[in-house]
Design a protein around this motif. Structure first.
Motif, PDB file in Angstrom:
ATOM      1  N   UNK A 108       0.818  -1.207   0.000  1.00 56.94           N
ATOM      2  CA  UNK A 108       0.000   0.000   0.000  1.00 56.94           C
ATOM      3  C   UNK A 108       0.854   1.261   0.000  1.00 56.94           C
ATOM      4  N   UNK A 109       2.154   1.063   0.044  1.00 55.01           N
ATOM      5  CA  UNK A 109       3.060   2.207  -0.020  1.00 55.01           C
ATOM      6  C   UNK A 109       3.428   2.765   1.346  1.00 55.01           C
ATOM      7  N   UNK A 110       3.124   2.008   2.395  1.00 51.49           N
ATOM      8  CA  UNK A 110       3.464   2.466   3.740  1.00 51.49           C
ATOM      9  C   UNK A 110       4.978   2.423   3.963  1.00 51.49           C
ATOM     10  N   UNK A 111       5.483   3.359   4.722  1.00 49.87           N
ATOM     11  CA  UNK A 111       6.882   3.299   5.142  1.00 49.87           C
ATOM     12  C   UNK A 111       6.967   2.363   6.340  1.00 49.87           C
ATOM     13  N   UNK A 112       8.178   1.955   6.672  1.00 45.58           N
ATOM     14  CA  UNK A 112       8.335   1.066   7.816  1.00 45.58           C
ATOM     15  C   UNK A 112       7.768   1.692   9.088  1.00 45.58           C
ATOM     16  N   UNK A 113       8.023   2.982   9.239  1.00 46.89           N
ATOM     17  CA  UNK A 113       7.519   3.684  10.425  1.00 46.89           C
ATOM     18  C   UNK A 113       5.989   3.625  10.477  1.00 46.89           C
ATOM     19  N   UNK A 114       5.376   3.818   9.322  1.00 48.31           N
ATOM     20  CA  UNK A 114       3.910   3.796   9.270  1.00 48.31           C
ATOM     21  C   UNK A 114       3.376   2.401   9.562  1.00 48.31           C
ATOM     22  N   UNK A 115       4.073   1.408   9.054  1.00 51.25           N
ATOM     23  CA  UNK A 115       3.668   0.026   9.304  1.00 51.25           C
ATOM     24  C   UNK A 115       3.762  -0.270  10.795  1.00 51.25           C
ATOM     25  N   UNK A 116       4.846   0.179  11.396  1.00 46.69           N
ATOM     26  CA  UNK A 116       5.049  -0.019  12.830  1.00 46.69           C
ATOM     27  C   UNK A 116       3.890   0.589  13.623  1.00 46.69           C
ATOM     28  N   UNK A 117       3.549   1.801  13.247  1.00 42.27           N
ATOM     29  CA  UNK A 117       2.459   2.508  13.915  1.00 42.27           C
ATOM     30  C   UNK A 117       1.158   1.733  13.757  1.00 42.27           C
ATOM     31  N   UNK A 118       0.946   1.272  12.530  1.00 42.06           N
ATOM     32  CA  UNK A 118      -0.303   0.602  12.188  1.00 42.06           C
ATOM     33  C   UNK A 118      -0.476  -0.724  12.907  1.00 42.06           C
ATOM     34  N   UNK A 119       0.604  -1.443  13.067  1.00 36.97           N
ATOM     35  CA  UNK A 119       0.524  -2.769  13.676  1.00 36.97           C
ATOM     36  C   UNK A 119       0.946  -2.758  15.143  1.00 36.97           C
TER      37      UNK A 119
END
Lengths: 156, 156
Positions: A108-119
């Motif tokens: 979906x184009x998430x950055x690692x930081x965004x993925x971390x936040x999301x999960x």
DNA sequence: ACAGCCCTCATACTTTCGGGTGATTATACA
DNA sequence: TGTATAATCACCCGAAAGTATGAGGGCTGT
């Protein structure tokens, strides 16, 4: 001549109404004044009529004050190609559930930081997952991972 | 009790106005009725007052003048087995030919260095192109660019 | 001739990504 | 009970990606 009538329609209408009301008033006057000074009786209806008239006039006048804001919203119709995950390929790759989640967000184009936040993970954990992911997918970069996963029908 | 007053403020105000007018009327009645039956004299002011009252009420009621019309513009994206580029979307984005080339290689998972090699460019040039690309696509990362381009059917 | 865009490249800097290594905890399996 | 695996996280370091800015040449339309 017709256009003149059309133009001042409202004014003529208003005038007619006033005339009519004057006439009615006269009539009522004659009827009631003889009996008594009961002028208050037609005071009520009179007030109501003119109030309504005022409302009507105001609505007519205030009409062009409507402000129309047009917001154009583009909708990209999602391809309803019923995506069917290739479970076979998925099993062969032996991805863990968590890794798959990370992969999906990656796509979906998430950055690692965004993925971390999301999960609700730390950035380091996401990195670990993605590293394992690349190993298992036999790729070197995240864009390649997404590409391959798409080709294998692992992600939509 | 206070809230009651607040709630029916308009009604109370209207009532007060009516009472006041009645009083005025009485007063005028006494003054003029003795002299003559010149009731038409205060018919005019009365009509004007109530008309104005009506206008005022209408303006109060018709307060929400703003009307927001949201027009949802749907864009049909053909879904075919054979990829057909959405030229419309492509034109809207105003991508240059070179930028499109870079985008295509990006989508294949190429690194900037690989893209540079492939297109016989310097790494810096590729970076410049990709930066412009992100601007035009309104994204921040290459994975997002690929995602968006794929959704728009700009790339296969 | 000049403005505007595209393409090219460079330098310098910041941010993100990815690799390598290691540690802890929980769970499942033998 | 020991072993394997998954999940979590940490630290360090180098590579890759991305930002900002400037500069020079080419093409086009006014």
């Amino acid at each position: 001549m017709i256009s003149f009538f059309h133009k001042y329609k409202s004014i003529l209408l208003y005038g007619s109404c006033l005339a009519l009301l004057l006439f009615l008033l006269r009539w009522m006057e004659i009827r009631f004044l003889i009996i008594s000074h009961a002028q208050d009786i037609y005071f009520g209806p009179l007030a109501v009529v003119f109030t309504l008239l005022g409302i009507w006039v105001a609505l007519k006048i205030a009409k062009p004050k409507k402000e129309v804001v047009v917001v154009e919203k583009k909708i990209y119709i999602p391809q309803k190609k019923d995506f069917v995950r290739n479970e076979t390929a998925l099993q062969e790759l032996n991805l863990s559930p968590r890794e798959l989640e990370v992969l999906e967000l990656m796509a979906k184009g998430y950055s690692n930081a965004e993925i971390a936040e999301n999960l609700f993970l730390s950035l380091n954990t996401v990195k670990t997952h993605s590293s394992k992911l690349y190993e298992k997918l036999e790729v070197k970069r995240r864009t390649q991972a997404v590409e391959k996963a798409r080709k294998l029908n692992i992600i939509a």
